[in-house]
Design a protein around this motif. Sequence first.
Motif, PDB file in Angstrom:
ATOM      1  N   ASP A  89       0.921  -1.096  -0.033  1.00 26.10           N
ATOM      2  CA  ASP A  89      -0.128  -0.162   0.025  1.00 26.10           C
ATOM      3  C   ASP A  89       0.800   1.355   0.108  1.00 26.10           C
ATOM      4  OD1 ASP A  89      -2.294  -1.562  -0.030  1.00 26.10           O
ATOM      5  OD2 ASP A  89      -2.857  -1.229   2.046  1.00 26.10           O
ATOM      6  N   ALA A  90       1.911   1.124   0.770  1.00 21.03           N
ATOM      7  CA  ALA A  90       2.848   2.578   0.879  1.00 21.03           C
ATOM      8  C   ALA A  90       3.350   2.490  -0.510  1.00 21.03           C
ATOM      9  CB  ALA A  90       3.910   2.082   2.116  1.00 21.03           C
ATOM     10  N   LEU A  91       4.079   1.454  -1.132  1.00 16.12           N
ATOM     11  CA  LEU A  91       4.757   1.875  -2.383  1.00 16.12           C
ATOM     12  C   LEU A  91       3.877   2.239  -3.426  1.00 16.12           C
ATOM     13  CD1 LEU A  91       7.222  -0.884  -2.755  1.00 16.12           C
ATOM     14  CD2 LEU A  91       7.653   1.285  -2.532  1.00 16.12           C
ATOM     15  N   LEU A  92       2.436   1.717  -3.272  1.00 16.30           N
ATOM     16  CA  LEU A  92       1.489   2.342  -4.494  1.00 16.30           C
ATOM     17  C   LEU A  92       1.105   3.620  -4.237  1.00 16.30           C
ATOM     18  CD1 LEU A  92      -0.530   0.941  -6.638  1.00 16.30           C
ATOM     19  CD2 LEU A  92      -2.530   0.604  -4.736  1.00 16.30           C
ATOM     20  N   GLU A  93       0.790   3.892  -3.047  1.00 15.56           N
ATOM     21  CA  GLU A  93       0.735   5.348  -2.561  1.00 15.56           C
ATOM     22  C   GLU A  93       1.986   6.515  -3.019  1.00 15.56           C
ATOM     23  OE1 GLU A  93      -0.653   8.419   1.234  1.00 15.56           O
ATOM     24  OE2 GLU A  93      -0.424   5.999   1.354  1.00 15.56           O
ATOM     25  N   ARG A  94       2.964   5.844  -2.578  1.00 16.50           N
ATOM     26  CA  ARG A  94       4.482   6.794  -3.108  1.00 16.50           C
ATOM     27  C   ARG A  94       4.605   6.981  -4.499  1.00 16.50           C
ATOM     28  NH1 ARG A  94       9.127   4.831  -5.075  1.00 16.50           N
ATOM     29  NH2 ARG A  94      10.952   6.515  -4.912  1.00 16.50           N
ATOM     30  N   ALA A  95       4.163   5.588  -5.609  1.00 12.58           N
ATOM     31  CA  ALA A  95       4.292   5.767  -6.828  1.00 12.58           C
ATOM     32  C   ALA A  95       3.127   6.685  -7.377  1.00 12.58           C
ATOM     33  CB  ALA A  95       3.921   4.597  -7.605  1.00 12.58           C
ATOM     34  N   ALA A  96       1.982   6.654  -6.896  1.00 11.76           N
ATOM     35  CA  ALA A  96       0.809   7.681  -7.343  1.00 11.76           C
ATOM     36  C   ALA A  96       1.199   8.881  -7.072  1.00 11.76           C
ATOM     37  CB  ALA A  96      -0.393   7.267  -6.690  1.00 11.76           C
ATOM     38  N   GLY A  97       2.009   9.393  -5.862  1.00  4.94           N
ATOM     39  CA  GLY A  97       2.353  10.645  -5.262  1.00  4.94           C
ATOM     40  C   GLY A  97       3.352  11.237  -6.214  1.00  4.94           C
ATOM     41  N   VAL A  98       4.247  10.462  -6.865  1.00  2.00           N
ATOM     42  CA  VAL A  98       5.222  10.696  -8.057  1.00  2.00           C
ATOM     43  C   VAL A  98       4.493  11.061  -9.321  1.00  2.00           C
ATOM     44  CG1 VAL A  98       7.362  10.043  -9.511  1.00  2.00           C
ATOM     45  CG2 VAL A  98       7.135   9.439  -7.091  1.00  2.00           C
ATOM     46  N   LEU A  99       3.455  10.344  -9.494  1.00  2.00           N
ATOM     47  CA  LEU A  99       2.669  10.756 -10.739  1.00  2.00           C
ATOM     48  C   LEU A  99       1.960  12.119 -10.495  1.00  2.00           C
ATOM     49  CD1 LEU A  99       1.280   7.404 -12.196  1.00  2.00           C
ATOM     50  CD2 LEU A  99       2.712   8.883 -13.215  1.00  2.00           C
ATOM     51  N   ASP A 100       1.407  12.120  -9.405  1.00  2.00           N
ATOM     52  CA  ASP A 100       0.709  13.587  -9.061  1.00  2.00           C
ATOM     53  C   ASP A 100       1.625  14.664  -8.922  1.00  2.00           C
ATOM     54  OD1 ASP A 100      -1.951  12.458  -8.889  1.00  2.00           O
ATOM     55  OD2 ASP A 100      -1.687  11.837  -6.708  1.00  2.00           O
ATOM     56  N   ALA A 101       2.724  14.592  -8.817  1.00  2.00           N
ATOM     57  CA  ALA A 101       3.719  15.717  -8.786  1.00  2.00           C
ATOM     58  C   ALA A 101       4.254  15.979  -9.850  1.00  2.00           C
ATOM     59  CB  ALA A 101       4.803  15.365  -7.782  1.00  2.00           C
ATOM     60  N   LEU A 102       4.048  15.297 -10.955  1.00  2.00           N
ATOM     61  CA  LEU A 102       4.592  15.740 -12.408  1.00  2.00           C
ATOM     62  C   LEU A 102       3.932  16.817 -12.884  1.00  2.00           C
ATOM     63  CD1 LEU A 102       4.642  12.381 -14.103  1.00  2.00           C
ATOM     64  CD2 LEU A 102       6.487  13.428 -13.033  1.00  2.00           C
ATOM     65  N   PRO A 103       4.841  17.756 -13.443  1.00  2.00           N
ATOM     66  CA  PRO A 103       4.166  18.980 -14.127  1.00  2.00           C
ATOM     67  C   PRO A 103       3.388  18.607 -15.470  1.00  2.00           C
ATOM     68  CG  PRO A 103       6.244  18.918 -14.642  1.00  2.00           C
ATOM     69  CD  PRO A 103       6.127  17.817 -13.552  1.00  2.00           C
ATOM     70  N   GLU A 104       2.754  19.621 -16.018  1.00  2.00           N
ATOM     71  CA  GLU A 104       2.015  19.253 -17.193  1.00  2.00           C
ATOM     72  C   GLU A 104       2.494  18.845 -18.260  1.00  2.00           C
ATOM     73  OE1 GLU A 104      -1.498  21.485 -20.168  1.00  2.00           O
ATOM     74  OE2 GLU A 104      -0.865  22.441 -18.160  1.00  2.00           O
ATOM     75  N   THR A 105       3.770  19.410 -18.403  1.00  2.00           N
ATOM     76  CA  THR A 105       4.937  18.999 -19.729  1.00  2.00           C
ATOM     77  C   THR A 105       5.960  18.248 -18.769  1.00  2.00           C
ATOM     78  OG1 THR A 105       4.277  20.876 -21.137  1.00  2.00           O
ATOM     79  CG2 THR A 105       6.526  19.496 -21.355  1.00  2.00           C
ATOM     80  N   ILE A 106       6.376  17.102 -19.040  1.00  2.00           N
ATOM     81  CA  ILE A 106       7.411  16.540 -18.288  1.00  2.00           C
ATOM     82  C   ILE A 106       8.570  16.210 -19.005  1.00  2.00           C
ATOM     83  CG2 ILE A 106       5.367  15.524 -16.840  1.00  2.00           C
ATOM     84  CD1 ILE A 106       6.120  12.655 -18.247  1.00  2.00           C
ATOM     85  N   SER A 107       9.683  15.930 -18.148  1.00  2.00           N
ATOM     86  CA  SER A 107      10.771  15.644 -18.948  1.00  2.00           C
ATOM     87  C   SER A 107      11.171  13.906 -19.011  1.00  2.00           C
ATOM     88  CB  SER A 107      12.253  16.102 -18.352  1.00  2.00           C
ATOM     89  OG  SER A 107      12.205  15.598 -16.956  1.00  2.00           O
ATOM     90  N   PHE A 108      12.217  13.559 -19.867  1.00  2.00           N
ATOM     91  CA  PHE A 108      12.169  12.226 -19.917  1.00  2.00           C
ATOM     92  C   PHE A 108      12.920  11.483 -18.624  1.00  2.00           C
ATOM     93  CE2 PHE A 108      12.396  13.077 -24.505  1.00  2.00           C
ATOM     94  CZ  PHE A 108      11.403  12.119 -25.009  1.00  2.00           C
ATOM     95  N   GLU A 109      13.769  12.360 -17.688  1.00  2.00           N
ATOM     96  CA  GLU A 109      14.039  12.266 -16.328  1.00  2.00           C
ATOM     97  C   GLU A 109      12.959  12.004 -15.484  1.00  2.00           C
ATOM     98  OE1 GLU A 109      15.216  14.964 -18.272  1.00  2.00           O
ATOM     99  OE2 GLU A 109      17.022  14.082 -18.604  1.00  2.00           O
ATOM    100  N   GLN A 110      11.926  13.012 -15.728  1.00  2.00           N
ATOM    101  CA  GLN A 110      10.815  12.677 -14.660  1.00  2.00           C
ATOM    102  C   GLN A 110       9.853  11.389 -15.048  1.00  2.00           C
ATOM    103  OE1 GLN A 110       9.236  16.816 -15.658  1.00  2.00           O
ATOM    104  NE2 GLN A 110       9.850  17.252 -13.506  1.00  2.00           N
ATOM    105  N   MET A 111       9.908  11.269 -16.327  1.00  3.24           N
ATOM    106  CA  MET A 111       9.086  10.005 -17.071  1.00  3.24           C
ATOM    107  C   MET A 111       9.707   8.770 -16.269  1.00  3.24           C
ATOM    108  SD  MET A 111       8.430   8.950 -20.689  1.00  3.24           S
ATOM    109  CE  MET A 111       7.357   7.475 -21.271  1.00  3.24           C
TER     110      MET A 111
END
Length: 418
Positions: free
Chosen positions: A317-339
């Motif tokens: 559950d914690a890793l799932l929430e963490r991964a979703a948080g990474v996605l939620d923190a992405l800007p509208e236009t993302i870099s390949f590093e962020q991807m």
Amino acid sequence: MSAVIDAQRAPNVRRTAPHSAPSAQRIASDEHALQVARELAQDFARGAAERDRERRLPFEEIERFSRTGLWAIAVPRAYGGIGASWNTVAEVFKIISAADPSIGQIPQNHFGNLNVIANAGSEEQKRFFFAQALSGARFGNAGPERNSKNVLDVRTRALLDREAGDGSYLLTGTRFYSTGALYAHWIPTRAIDDEGQPLFIYNRHDAPGLRVIDDWSSFGQRTTASGSVVFDGVHVPAGQVLHVKDFLRQANNIGPVSQLIQAAIDAGIAHAAVRDAIEFVTTRARPYADSGLERASDDPYILRDIGNLTLRLHATDALLERAAGVLDALPETISFEQMAAASAAVAEAKVLSTELSLLASEKLFELSGSASTLAVHNLDRHWRNARVHTLHDPVRWKYYAIGNYALNGTPPPRHSWS
């Protein structure tokens, strides 16, 4: 739509196409979405074992599910939705999948397609398709070819209809693993155009030349109806075609979002298996004769294993929430590093959710004893569902991607299975 049903395998299946898009309710907030999901899950859980045993396809349940408005929570605020966080989306999938993972899996492609439209659709396409979703229309999927080299090998062809001269296409091909198509109002697929360039094509379920065939015979996820879709010269208006050549060359969140939903479904299966293991041990299991104990729930070895499953469940559950948080923190236009960082974070959640769903659904029987294997309980459905769904993308390659990213800074592959 012509839905071809094997009557011998599924004699009680309704043989009609989907209703016209229902008038869906509107979800007011992320908190409201979670509340509605929990209420639905309680209801779906009651009939899950029977639906699996009889392979009774959940047409009525899917109608109710989409009428709640939950299928539209990912529609951006600018187009009338609530723009729910990916954390909320993942939690909704986990909650529903813990009740019935087949029902939980059916909207996975719907959400994936809403994300594709948000990223790659024209303004006109966004307005049209998001309005469809808000009204209750369901998007299914015509999945990878069954006989192609691999899932990335697209052989379905969409040729420009030069005779019509209006930018429309003629679509031909056969697809499999088409989760959600039998329940859908729109059936998207990938195709290659005259010049070998990729297209995302959105087909109406009743388009002439389109057939959905219920030939899904897997031992798990039995009621997803993830069978074949055949396109036989289907006419596709220009407005239903997304030209994605340039988009797919850019950094995007399509793969990480797709994988997040897969991990959430597996986490839901794990929750169900741990829940039923605890319930069986505490209410039905007998202590082992050599233990000298009155209750199986006092067995120190059972306590150890339940403890192990519980902490792994919390870690998942914690890793799932963490991964979703990474996605939620992405800007509208993302870099390949962020991807790459998002893909790696989701891969970690996918590894643990895969391994725990399999471990918990196996340990259930070891801890509960022989009585738990009786057909009346149908507890083997947890393992069957976990085994089948986790084959969607091999977890051994997730380990490789995580290690290669951590050690060498090599980004994970950029596609929907990564």
